[in-house]
Design an enzyme around this catalytic site. Structure first.
Site, PDB file in Angstrom:
ATOM      1  N   GLY A  49     -26.438 -32.394 -18.551  1.00  0.00           N
ATOM      2  CA  GLY A  49     -27.986 -32.299 -17.987  1.00  0.00           C
ATOM      3  C   GLY A  49     -28.784 -30.814 -18.872  1.00  0.00           C
ATOM      4  N   GLN A  54     -33.946 -23.361 -19.683  1.00  0.00           N
ATOM      5  CA  GLN A  54     -32.738 -23.390 -20.788  1.00  0.00           C
ATOM      6  C   GLN A  54     -33.475 -23.400 -21.971  1.00  0.00           C
ATOM      7  OE1 GLN A  54     -29.937 -26.269 -18.276  1.00  0.00           O
ATOM      8  NE2 GLN A  54     -28.449 -25.369 -19.191  1.00  0.00           N
TER       9      GLN A  54
END
Length: 176
Positions: A49, A54
């Protein structure tokens, strides 16, 4: 497609709550390219994921997916997800994170969830998820709220480097 730079723990982008993505933006080439690049980045780093913060993007979206005979998760895109537990069962299990490389820890999470989100085309999607899939969805949604898996751990006793996990913990879990 491109491999994107993954933010590591300590980068302030990982601690910000992401604003909802305007549905009118979803079909834009920039958002569609971002989704494709996120899948490519997730695969490059052997992740299951990856959330937009991020990869330094202030957008409320994540991608996930893994082929695993023990409970795979088909490729999914979730935009503006809303997660709610179903029932009260909580299970503690191992998690890692591309933004916290080579570290693992046991995290308690609800085993069954209901999710409402938009897909990569802006269409509403509703689903329930159990076990591994529910864990992944909750982990990635936490990233959209500025929460890291450390924040959810009940105890740091299981916190371990990946190499030590493979030597001591993974073997112990398999022998149960």
């Amino acid at each position: 497609m491109s491999i994107l730079k993954v933010a590591r723990m300590g980068n302030p982008v990982l601690r910000r709550r992401m604003p909802p993505l305007d549905p009118a933006e979803i079909a834009t080439p920039a958002v569609q390219r971002l989704i494709d690049d996120m899948f490519e980045t997730m695969r490059e780093y052997a992740g299951i994921g990856l959330a937009a913060p991020q990869v330094h993007e202030d957008r409320r979206l994540f991608v996930a997916g893994v082929d695993d005979p023990d409970g795979g998760l088909p490729p999914i895109v979730m935009i503006n997800p809303e997660v709610e537990p179903i029932g009260v069962q909580i299970e503690e299990d191992w998690e890692g994170c591309l933004s916290i490389p080579d570290i693992r820890g046991r995290v308690p999470r609800p085993t069954d969830i209901r999710v409402r989100a938009l897909d990569r085309h802006g269409a509403p999607q509703r689903m329930t998820a159990q076990g591994f899939a529910a864990r992944v969805i909750q982990h990635e949604t936490d990233h959209l709220d500025g929460v890291l898996f450390f924040d959810r751990m009940a105890s740091f006793d299981s916190l371990t480097f990946l190499q030590e996990y493979e030597r001591f913990w993974d073997e112990a879990d398999r022998s149960r």
